[in-house]
Enzyme design. Sequence first.
Site, PDB file in Angstrom:
ATOM      1  N   HIS A 279      -2.233  -4.888   2.293  1.00 24.92           N
ATOM      2  CA  HIS A 279      -3.522  -4.697   2.969  1.00 24.92           C
ATOM      3  C   HIS A 279      -3.433  -4.506   4.471  1.00 24.92           C
ATOM      4  CE1 HIS A 279      -7.818  -4.904   3.373  1.00 24.92           C
ATOM      5  NE2 HIS A 279      -7.840  -6.070   3.967  1.00 24.92           N
TER       6      HIS A 279
ATOM      7  N   ASP B 153       0.838  -1.204   0.000  1.00 23.10           N
ATOM      8  CA  ASP B 153       0.000   0.000   0.000  1.00 23.10           C
ATOM      9  C   ASP B 153       0.872   1.252   0.000  1.00 23.10           C
ATOM     10  OD1 ASP B 153      -1.304  -2.291   0.893  1.00 23.10           O
ATOM     11  OD2 ASP B 153      -2.793  -1.167   2.017  1.00 23.10           O
TER      12      ASP B 153
ATOM     13  N   ASN C 110      -8.647  -2.928  -1.878  1.00 25.79           N
ATOM     14  CA  ASN C 110      -9.986  -2.628  -1.365  1.00 25.79           C
ATOM     15  C   ASN C 110     -10.282  -1.133  -1.355  1.00 25.79           C
ATOM     16  OD1 ASN C 110      -7.975  -2.608   0.838  1.00 25.79           O
ATOM     17  ND2 ASN C 110      -9.706  -2.017   2.115  1.00 25.79           N
ATOM     18  N   HIS C 111      -9.248  -0.285  -1.408  1.00 25.62           N
ATOM     19  CA  HIS C 111      -9.471   1.162  -1.443  1.00 25.62           C
ATOM     20  C   HIS C 111      -9.713   1.678  -2.854  1.00 25.62           C
ATOM     21  CE1 HIS C 111      -8.844   2.865   2.648  1.00 25.62           C
ATOM     22  NE2 HIS C 111      -8.315   1.672   2.850  1.00 25.62           N
TER      23      HIS C 111
ATOM     24  N   HIS D 238      -1.068   4.533  -0.383  1.00 21.56           N
ATOM     25  CA  HIS D 238      -2.043   5.408   0.273  1.00 21.56           C
ATOM     26  C   HIS D 238      -1.748   6.899   0.117  1.00 21.56           C
ATOM     27  CE1 HIS D 238      -4.885   2.689   1.957  1.00 21.56           C
ATOM     28  NE2 HIS D 238      -3.979   1.999   2.640  1.00 21.56           N
TER      29      HIS D 238
ATOM     30  N   HIS E  84      -3.877  -8.490  -3.288  1.00 17.16           N
ATOM     31  CA  HIS E  84      -3.897  -7.432  -2.276  1.00 17.16           C
ATOM     32  C   HIS E  84      -4.267  -7.949  -0.893  1.00 17.16           C
ATOM     33  CE1 HIS E  84      -4.288  -3.488  -0.473  1.00 17.16           C
ATOM     34  NE2 HIS E  84      -5.462  -3.843   0.001  1.00 17.16           N
TER      35      HIS E  84
ATOM     36  N   ARG F 288     -12.402  -7.032   9.951  1.00 15.97           N
ATOM     37  CA  ARG F 288     -12.865  -5.892   9.155  1.00 15.97           C
ATOM     38  C   ARG F 288     -14.350  -5.956   8.829  1.00 15.97           C
ATOM     39  NH1 ARG F 288      -7.973  -3.730   6.889  1.00 15.97           N
ATOM     40  NH2 ARG F 288      -6.231  -5.198   7.097  1.00 15.97           N
TER      41      ARG F 288
ATOM     42  N   ASP G 293      -4.291  -0.309  -3.235  1.00 20.17           N
ATOM     43  CA  ASP G 293      -4.389   0.781  -2.251  1.00 20.17           C
ATOM     44  C   ASP G 293      -3.411   1.907  -2.568  1.00 20.17           C
ATOM     45  OD1 ASP G 293      -6.339  -0.667  -1.042  1.00 20.17           O
ATOM     46  OD2 ASP G 293      -5.412  -0.762   0.932  1.00 20.17           O
TER      47      ASP G 293
ATOM     48  N   ASP H  23      -6.358   7.268  -1.102  1.00 23.51           N
ATOM     49  CA  ASP H  23      -6.970   7.450   0.225  1.00 23.51           C
ATOM     50  C   ASP H  23      -5.904   7.692   1.298  1.00 23.51           C
ATOM     51  OD1 ASP H  23      -9.615   7.324  -0.550  1.00 23.51           O
ATOM     52  OD2 ASP H  23      -9.741   5.152  -0.323  1.00 23.51           O
ATOM     53  N   ARG H  24      -6.362   8.270   2.400  1.00 20.58           N
ATOM     54  CA  ARG H  24      -5.569   8.569   3.590  1.00 20.58           C
ATOM     55  C   ARG H  24      -4.589   9.719   3.346  1.00 20.58           C
ATOM     56  NH1 ARG H  24      -6.571   4.530   7.349  1.00 20.58           N
ATOM     57  NH2 ARG H  24      -7.165   2.503   6.517  1.00 20.58           N
TER      58      ARG H  24
END
Length: 392
Positions: free
Chosen positions: A258, A32, A93-94, A34, A184, A231, A61, A64-65
């Site tokens: 992940h 990731d 998943n993002h 991010h 992932h 999760r 990923d 995001d963030r």
Amino acid sequence: RIVLAARKMFSAMPNIVHVGVAKGREITVCGDTHGQFYDLLRIFEQNGAPSSTNPYVFNGDFVDRGSFSVEVILTLLVFKLMDSQCMHLTRGNHESLSMNKIYGFEGEVKAKYSETVFKLFLEMFRKLPLAYVLDGTGASTLRRHELPPIISTIAMNDDGGDDDDDGGGGGQDEAGGKRVMVVHGGLFSRDGVTLGELQRVERDCEPDTGLMAEMLWSDPQKENGWGASKRGVGVAFGPDVTERFLDANGLQTLVRSHEMKDDGYEVEANGRLITIFSAPNCTYHESCFLRENPCVQNSHRQNDTRTHAHACVCVRAIEQILCRLLRARRNAENFVQLPRGWRYTHTTRALTNWLPFFFVFFSFLFFSNLDELCFCHVIRFRSARDRLRPDG
């Protein structure tokens, strides 16, 4: 135009993509990122820019963030369009609408571009492959039963019969090469899932249920068998599940992301499962990328993997502190979340740069006044006590 061209390229790719790695060559797997653009540049600085001789796999990923998700994903897409063999991208998943709404990518794209561009990103995310097989056995493609249905039918008609390869053998051929799967999230809530079955999954949708959701959301656990996912999506799978899946599909190692790790990586399931995480600023931990050589002998797999991963830790603890101190003013927007819709103008950039100094200054004034106020209360209490004493 970059996003549209990438969407067209990804649409022509299968769910599971085969990448052959010649003997003596290596391929770098990153976890990731991010939206941490400067850490992405740090990886390229330490490991070299992507090229046909220095290929990368970024394992989902990308967004995001962080505050630079647009810059991260566009950089990766430009490398992919420039040379499709130097950059390989999987879906995380993002890369989905629900996560982008919560963790900031939607607001960032709308602030920097428009809602139309955000919708184009979503369409492109749905076309991303779900996994890669890094093949060091010398094969030019996946085995016939692992190909997408249309390609498998064409290959069978051309050859006039079925392939005798049943996919076993632990992922190695006679020369000692191995096959590594990069996905992932993780594995599945049942045994018997094959790469051929994964090729038939409809990926042009949101990863909410089914095999695709488990590929993007599942996590490993220490105990054997299956457990409930922490999760709420996917499943927790044990080392025995990992070994059965790898053996049944002729694979030797599973590389995933992940999940945040203190050292940036973790090796589990007797060395057959490796977690790689490459976004150090998420929780102030180290990041890692893995230089994988699928042609190494099986007897050296675990030691070589641990050595490569440990030697390739990008950002050490002390180095993280120094980098943050040096970049605090230049990249203050990384640590200060402005309200949605705000643009980083010169005024807001100046405010965010000086905000830590204002915080320290007013904190100093507050605690100084608090100390003086307490001292005054002590003086008043002593004066009142002295007035009550009999001796005057």
